[in-house]
Each structure stands twice: as structure tokens, then as C-alpha cells.
Scaffold this motif. Structure first.
Motif, mmCIF file in Angstrom:
data_model
loop_
_atom_site.group_PDB
_atom_site.id
_atom_site.type_symbol
_atom_site.label_atom_id
_atom_site.label_comp_id
_atom_site.label_asym_id
_atom_site.label_seq_id
_atom_site.Cartn_x
_atom_site.Cartn_y
_atom_site.Cartn_z
ATOM 1 N N ASP A 157 0.817 -1.216 0.000
ATOM 2 C CA ASP A 157 0.000 0.000 0.000
ATOM 3 C C ASP A 157 0.852 1.269 0.000
ATOM 4 O OD1 ASP A 157 -2.344 -1.493 0.060
ATOM 5 O OD2 ASP A 157 -2.397 -1.559 2.252
ATOM 6 N N ASP A 159 3.974 1.701 -1.989
ATOM 7 C CA ASP A 159 5.064 1.399 -2.915
ATOM 8 C C ASP A 159 5.869 2.630 -3.316
ATOM 9 O OD1 ASP A 159 4.669 -1.316 -2.945
ATOM 10 O OD2 ASP A 159 3.336 -1.293 -4.678
ATOM 11 N N TRP A 182 -1.041 -4.414 -8.710
ATOM 12 C CA TRP A 182 -1.664 -3.105 -8.822
ATOM 13 C C TRP A 182 -2.941 -3.151 -9.666
ATOM 14 C CZ3 TRP A 182 3.155 0.367 -10.306
ATOM 15 C CH2 TRP A 182 4.013 0.447 -9.205
ATOM 16 N N THR A 183 -3.719 -2.083 -9.547
ATOM 17 C CA THR A 183 -4.842 -1.851 -10.450
ATOM 18 C C THR A 183 -4.392 -0.895 -11.552
ATOM 19 O OG1 THR A 183 -5.646 0.082 -9.253
ATOM 20 C CG2 THR A 183 -6.463 -2.085 -8.529
ATOM 21 N N THR A 185 -5.694 2.024 -12.210
ATOM 22 C CA THR A 185 -5.652 3.374 -11.646
ATOM 23 C C THR A 185 -4.379 3.595 -10.834
ATOM 24 O OG1 THR A 185 -8.073 3.482 -11.559
ATOM 25 C CG2 THR A 185 -6.854 5.008 -10.149
ATOM 26 N N GLU A 186 -4.010 2.618 -10.008
ATOM 27 C CA GLU A 186 -2.770 2.728 -9.235
ATOM 28 C C GLU A 186 -1.569 2.888 -10.157
ATOM 29 O OE1 GLU A 186 -2.613 0.180 -5.250
ATOM 30 O OE2 GLU A 186 -3.436 -0.975 -6.916
ATOM 31 N N THR A 187 -1.534 2.106 -11.205
ATOM 32 C CA THR A 187 -0.411 2.144 -12.132
ATOM 33 C C THR A 187 -0.294 3.502 -12.789
ATOM 34 O OG1 THR A 187 -0.722 -0.223 -12.575
ATOM 35 C CG2 THR A 187 0.619 1.028 -14.141
ATOM 36 N N ASN A 189 -1.512 6.354 -11.784
ATOM 37 C CA ASN A 189 -1.202 7.391 -10.792
ATOM 38 C C ASN A 189 0.227 7.281 -10.266
ATOM 39 O OD1 ASN A 189 -3.794 8.397 -11.026
ATOM 40 N ND2 ASN A 189 -4.567 7.336 -9.212
ATOM 41 N N ASN A 190 0.717 6.060 -10.115
ATOM 42 C CA ASN A 190 2.070 5.859 -9.594
ATOM 43 C C ASN A 190 3.145 6.225 -10.613
ATOM 44 O OD1 ASN A 190 1.107 4.886 -7.164
ATOM 45 N ND2 ASN A 190 1.452 2.730 -7.640
#
Length: 337
Positions: A157, A159, A182-183, A185-187, A189-190
């Protein structure tokens, strides 16, 4: 040909963790094929994610022992076409195919990269993998092994925070492998945050079958994305086109050097970047991967570097990441124990 099978348990220097598992040792199967007073060696590791054990591979190969030992060996490609029709898993096929290639090179008196018409004057440097752990332990592993490129295993949570802390201790290039954690969206945004922190690319951020999510990622991520779990076999290469910027080929998963060479050619046709990755394996498997180096954009072949004791010698990797190829032909492998 004479066939010999032997299981080894490889001990690791440190506990190795990814988003879905941790382990301190790795079982591996070494296959030996002998003909004309030469012996070729191949390797495939066990893998619970794919329901593969050394015992299951041994059972598979023993089931076709007669066909193998009565086969009139000529080329590894012909040998592969014969054994691939027997219903073996890709892992078992890989061990046999690698052994056949090593044997063939030793018989004809050339290393594989020369047989394939390539030169080792230029090749990518392998990354060194830092498994998922506490930040302090991950930093300690980097300090223990200074390296120009690190692959960082993630899937937590926090990373981005992990990479921020690691960046304080090295100027090395980072590659991120989330192992499907990851999802989309996470990818997305990250990615910009990680790019600012010196990350080169993201490997398999989403679940292997999340093609809809990857279609979003490929259009919105500011970092390139490389397929791993989404690219297992030859037929997967075209599926990855328009969903990834490149593919990571694992010899054990695709069935060996013979299909890997075809996957590389297909990827080039589709303008995909090409990486070859390793398992936590001995120098037997790593030396086979090294023969492909002149054909690659990226490589992850640090598996034997993670071991507390190796079982073979062949290709060696120097402290700067450069490779020393042995004088022995084929993949250049000799077993030590």
C-alpha cells in the motif's frame, strides 16, 4: 542419447519475497543429455504458481525416456519438435531444450550466440533484484550489492514511499516489478511519481488477464510497461501488442530457447521491446539466457547471484554487470556437484 535427471535444492543468501510469496530455497531440475562424448545441461525450476514441481517434471520426462534415448540427435530445433508433441509441460520442455542446445553447441564447437550469428560486443547489463522486504532490509541489500540497475519487487500500500526511501541511497536505475499487484488506476497514478524517482519501466503491474486495464495503462502511463505473467507462450506475444511496450520472456515458462527465439522474432515484427528474465536458478539456466544477450533490449539474469552456493559454472557476471563468457562451447556449462 543418454538422459540423466537430478533434483537440487538451491539455498538463497537471503529470504526472497514478492507480492504473493516468500522463500529461502528453490528446488530445480537439471537435465543432462549426452551424445558423441559430449554432455549438454538444461534446467527448470519448480514453481507452485504454475503447479510445477521437480517430481512432476521428472515424471513427465521419464514418460518419454525411451523416445529421447533412441532419438538420433541432429539439431535442437528438430529435437524440440519431437518432444513438444509428447504433451510435456513447458517447464519440462525447457530443461530438455536447454540441454539439447548446450549439447549441440559443444558438438559443433561453437557457443550458441555464434551459431545464431550474433556478436557479444554489445549487450544489455542485467539488473539485480531486490525482493520485497522492510525498507531497512531493502536498503541493506542494495548496500551489500552495489549495482548499476536494480529491479525492485513491490506490491504494497506504500510502494511509492518505498522507492522514495531507496532513492536516497543510490543513483542506480530502478525497474519496478509489481507482480500483478496493482490496479490500472494505481499504475497510472504511480507512474509519474516513479518516473521522477528514476524508474525506467514497470513490469507486469496488473493481473495477467486484465487486458481491459492494460489498454488503459498503455495509453495513460508515462512509463513503459513490460509484460511478464501476461506473456507466457508464443501465442501471447501478439496478445501483448497494443497492451504493453515490451515483453519479458522466461525460458522455463515458454518452453526453452527454441520457442524463445521465435518469440523474439515476433516481438521485433511488432516493434515490442524484448527482455529475457530468469527464475531463482543456477548458472545452468543463466548461461543459456546469456547466449541471447545480443538479441535483447533488457535482461534480468541475476538468479544465480542470489544463491549462497551454485551447482555449476559457465557464464559469470562481474561486479559492473558485464558478462564473461567461458571458453567452453554451447551454453558453456559444467556441473560442479
Amino acid at each position: 542419447m543418454d538422459l540423466n535427471l537430478k533434483k537440487y535444492t538451491l539455498s538463497l543468501q537471503h529470504t526472497f519475497s514478492i507480492s504473493r510469496e516468500s522463500y529461502d530455497s528453490q528446488d530445480t531440475l537439471i537435465v543432462s543429455l549426452s551424445s558423441d562424448n559430449y554432455t549438454g545441461y538444461g534446467e527448470a525450476t519448480s514453481n507452485p504458481y504454475y503447479n510445477i514441481s521437480c517430481e512432476s517434471m521428472i515424471s513427465e520426462i521419464e514418460g518419454v525416456r525411451r523416445e529421447i534415448e533412441t532419438y538420433n540427435f541432429n539439431t535442437p530445433e528438430d529435437f524440440y519438435s519431437v518432444i513438444a508433441s509428447k504433451g510435456l509441460s513447458n517447464f519440462a520442455l525447457c530443461a530438455l531444450d536447454l540441454a539439447a542446445h548446450d549439447l549441440y553447441g559443444k558438438i559443433v564447437g561453437k557457443p550458441l550466440y555464434k551459431i545464431w550469428g550474433t556478436s557479444i560486443e554489445n549487450y544489455p547489463i542485467t539488473n539485480y533484484t531486490i525482493g520485497l522486504d522492510t525498507i531497512d532490509n531493502m536498503v541493506a541489500k542494495m548496500k551489500e550489492k552495489p549495482w548499476p540497475i536494480y529491479k525492485i519487487k513491490l506490491g504494497t500500500d506504500n510502494d511509492v514511499a518505498i522507492i522514495k526511501e531507496l532513492r536516497k541511497h543510490t543513483t542506480a536505475i530502478f525497474r519496478i516489478d509489481a507482480n500483478c499487484a496493482w490496479t490500472a488506476t494505481e499504475t497510472i497514478n504511480n507512474a509519474p511519481l516513479l518516473k521522477e524517482l528514476g524508474v525506467e519501466f514497470l513490469e507486469q503491474p496488473l493481473k495477467a488477464d486484465d487486458w481491459e486495464g492494460m489498454e488503459k495503462v498503455i495509453h495513460q502511463s508515462v512509463l513503459p510497461v513490460i509484460a511478464d505473467e501476461s506473456c507466457i507462450e508464443e501465442s501471447d506475444v501478439e496478445k501483448c501488442w497494443l497492451h504493453f511496450n515490451g515483453i519479458n520472456i522466461k525460458l522455463t515458462k515458454c518452453g526453452g530457447l527454441t520457442p524463445a527465439l521465435r518469440m523474439i522474432d515476433k516481438a521485433r515484427e511488432l516493434d515490442l521491446k524484448v527482455m529475457v528474465g530468469c527464475m531463482t536458478e543456477s548458472t545452468v539456466g543463466i548461461s543459456a539466457i546469456a547466449q541471447l544477450l545480443p538479441k535483447l533490449d533488457y535482461v534480468d539474469m541475476d538468479g544465480a547471484m542470489l544463491l549462497s552456493e551454485d551447482i555449476a559454472k559457465g557464464v559469470t557476471i562481474k561486479e559492473n554487470g558485464h558478462v564473461v563468457f567461458p571458453a567452453i562451447n554451447g551454453s558453456g556449462i559444467e556441473l560442479l556437484i
